[in-house]
Design a protein around this motif. Structure first.
Motif, PDB file in Angstrom:
ATOM      1  N   VAL A 122       0.791  -1.159   0.033  1.00  0.00           N
ATOM      2  CA  VAL A 122      -0.058   0.026   0.114  1.00  0.00           C
ATOM      3  C   VAL A 122       0.743   1.282  -0.008  1.00  0.00           C
ATOM      4  O   VAL A 122       0.728   2.114  -0.822  1.00  0.00           O
ATOM      5  CB  VAL A 122      -0.958  -0.001   0.999  1.00  0.00           C
ATOM      6  N   ALA A 123       2.013   1.429   0.768  1.00  0.00           N
ATOM      7  CA  ALA A 123       2.956   2.642   1.060  1.00  0.00           C
ATOM      8  C   ALA A 123       3.764   2.470  -0.133  1.00  0.00           C
ATOM      9  O   ALA A 123       4.010   3.912  -0.396  1.00  0.00           O
ATOM     10  CB  ALA A 123       3.534   2.438   2.302  1.00  0.00           C
TER      11      ALA A 123
ATOM     12  N   VAL B  45      -3.574   7.223   4.424  1.00  0.00           N
ATOM     13  CA  VAL B  45      -4.147   7.143   2.956  1.00  0.00           C
ATOM     14  C   VAL B  45      -5.138   8.032   2.746  1.00  0.00           C
ATOM     15  O   VAL B  45      -6.127   7.867   3.094  1.00  0.00           O
ATOM     16  CB  VAL B  45      -4.424   5.678   2.617  1.00  0.00           C
ATOM     17  N   PRO B  46      -4.867   8.933   1.709  1.00  0.00           N
ATOM     18  CA  PRO B  46      -6.075   9.860   1.253  1.00  0.00           C
ATOM     19  C   PRO B  46      -7.303   9.215   0.637  1.00  0.00           C
ATOM     20  O   PRO B  46      -8.297  10.005   0.377  1.00  0.00           O
ATOM     21  CB  PRO B  46      -5.357  11.025   0.279  1.00  0.00           C
ATOM     22  N   ASP B  47      -6.988   8.002  -0.299  1.00  0.00           N
ATOM     23  CA  ASP B  47      -7.841   7.693  -1.099  1.00  0.00           C
ATOM     24  C   ASP B  47      -7.903   6.170  -1.081  1.00  0.00           C
ATOM     25  O   ASP B  47      -6.952   5.370  -1.653  1.00  0.00           O
ATOM     26  CB  ASP B  47      -7.377   8.049  -2.492  1.00  0.00           C
ATOM     27  N   LEU B  48      -8.994   5.326  -0.461  1.00  0.00           N
ATOM     28  CA  LEU B  48      -8.988   4.055  -0.568  1.00  0.00           C
ATOM     29  C   LEU B  48      -8.955   3.143  -1.864  1.00  0.00           C
ATOM     30  O   LEU B  48      -8.453   2.349  -1.976  1.00  0.00           O
ATOM     31  CB  LEU B  48     -10.122   3.429   0.299  1.00  0.00           C
ATOM     32  N   PRO B  49      -9.471   3.970  -3.095  1.00  0.00           N
ATOM     33  CA  PRO B  49      -9.626   3.522  -4.258  1.00  0.00           C
ATOM     34  C   PRO B  49      -8.103   3.368  -5.076  1.00  0.00           C
ATOM     35  O   PRO B  49      -8.094   3.189  -6.193  1.00  0.00           O
ATOM     36  CB  PRO B  49     -10.234   4.227  -5.105  1.00  0.00           C
ATOM     37  N   ALA B  50      -7.171   4.241  -4.396  1.00  0.00           N
ATOM     38  CA  ALA B  50      -6.212   4.294  -5.064  1.00  0.00           C
ATOM     39  C   ALA B  50      -5.401   2.790  -5.205  1.00  0.00           C
ATOM     40  O   ALA B  50      -5.587   2.022  -4.192  1.00  0.00           O
ATOM     41  CB  ALA B  50      -4.898   5.016  -4.148  1.00  0.00           C
ATOM     42  N   ALA B  51      -4.787   2.540  -6.160  1.00  0.00           N
ATOM     43  CA  ALA B  51      -4.382   1.274  -6.629  1.00  0.00           C
ATOM     44  C   ALA B  51      -2.914   1.191  -7.046  1.00  0.00           C
ATOM     45  O   ALA B  51      -2.433   2.151  -7.621  1.00  0.00           O
ATOM     46  CB  ALA B  51      -5.195   0.613  -7.537  1.00  0.00           C
ATOM     47  N   HIS B  52      -2.247   0.123  -6.903  1.00  0.00           N
ATOM     48  CA  HIS B  52      -0.889  -0.279  -7.588  1.00  0.00           C
ATOM     49  C   HIS B  52      -1.021  -1.459  -8.383  1.00  0.00           C
ATOM     50  O   HIS B  52      -1.809  -2.490  -7.923  1.00  0.00           O
ATOM     51  CB  HIS B  52      -0.081  -0.384  -6.505  1.00  0.00           C
TER      52      HIS B  52
ATOM     53  N   PRO C 206      -2.088 -11.584 -14.491  1.00  0.00           N
ATOM     54  CA  PRO C 206      -1.222 -10.788 -15.166  1.00  0.00           C
ATOM     55  C   PRO C 206      -2.055  -9.419 -15.155  1.00  0.00           C
ATOM     56  O   PRO C 206      -3.193  -9.404 -15.918  1.00  0.00           O
ATOM     57  CB  PRO C 206      -0.940 -11.283 -16.610  1.00  0.00           C
ATOM     58  N   GLY C 207      -1.265  -8.123 -14.833  1.00  0.00           N
ATOM     59  CA  GLY C 207      -1.913  -6.883 -15.329  1.00  0.00           C
ATOM     60  C   GLY C 207      -2.826  -6.537 -14.148  1.00  0.00           C
ATOM     61  O   GLY C 207      -3.448  -5.403 -14.115  1.00  0.00           O
ATOM     62  N   ALA C 208      -3.085  -7.219 -13.094  1.00  0.00           N
ATOM     63  CA  ALA C 208      -4.042  -7.000 -12.060  1.00  0.00           C
ATOM     64  C   ALA C 208      -3.265  -5.964 -11.123  1.00  0.00           C
ATOM     65  O   ALA C 208      -2.297  -5.707 -11.039  1.00  0.00           O
ATOM     66  CB  ALA C 208      -4.221  -8.234 -11.266  1.00  0.00           C
ATOM     67  N   ALA C 209      -4.356  -5.080 -10.577  1.00  0.00           N
ATOM     68  CA  ALA C 209      -4.007  -4.155  -9.678  1.00  0.00           C
ATOM     69  C   ALA C 209      -4.689  -4.177  -8.315  1.00  0.00           C
ATOM     70  O   ALA C 209      -5.947  -4.644  -8.573  1.00  0.00           O
ATOM     71  CB  ALA C 209      -4.140  -2.755 -10.282  1.00  0.00           C
TER      72      ALA C 209
END
Length: 175
Positions: A53-54, A121-128, A138-141
């Motif tokens: 997450v970080a 974290v400012p935004d729970l939908p933020a993704a990596h 493959p390609g998942a976030a």
């Protein structure tokens, strides 16, 4: 979500209350799992996912030794195993010198750190993007929300395992 994760953590640790260090390391079923090892594993998994997450996918490295393939790993024929894989397997056991109190204290430290990271974290939908590994699509976030959902599910699943182990050890149930 943090309250649900805390409830799952509590269910897991409740199953260890009153166990001796020896009991926490026992494997009373055909499974290789032990109560103390489950707490260790859950803490390590939570710590790893919160690093993700970080820091993003670089926080999770699944590199293999030179000349070793995933097919070798799956077949059990690898000439060498990566340290991260050895550490993962050790995370399910109580190792010599480890105590249940120490394992529980580390679990609490990881939980406190999770609370700090999520609060920042400012935004729970933020993704990596997920790092490449055979168990990741493959390609998942994963978003922060998805990481928390995964941790809740994994912790609750292992709390159930811990209940079975506890009942097998001494007949007590945590719930």
């Amino acid at each position: 979500m943090l309250a649900q994760l805390a409830a799952a953590r509590s269910a897991l640790t409740q199953a260890t209350r009153g166990l001796s260090d020896e009991q926490a390391g026992e494997r009373p079923t055909v499974s290789a799992l032990c109560s103390g090892g489950l707490v260790k594993h859950v803490a390590s998994a939570e710590e790893n996912w919160l690093r993700f997450v970080a820091e993003g996918p670089s926080a999770m490295c699944y590199d293999l030794p030179e000349g070793v393939t995933w097919a070798d790993i799956v077949a059990g024929t690898a000439r060498e195993y990566p340290q991260w894989m050895i550490d993962h397997e050790s995370g399910f056991r109580m190792l010599p010198g480890e105590t249940l109190a120490g394992v529980l204290a580390r679990h609490e430290q990881v939980a406190a750190r999770t609370e700090q990271i999520i609060a920042a974290v400012p935004d729970l939908p933020a993704a990596h993007p997920l790092p490449e590994a055979p168990w990741h699509e493959p390609g998942a976030a994963y978003s922060v929300r998805r990481v928390l959902t995964h941790l809740i599910a994994e912790t609750a699943q292992h709390a159930g395992h811990a209940d079975i182990l506890r009942e097998t050890l001494d007949g007590r149930r945590s719930g």
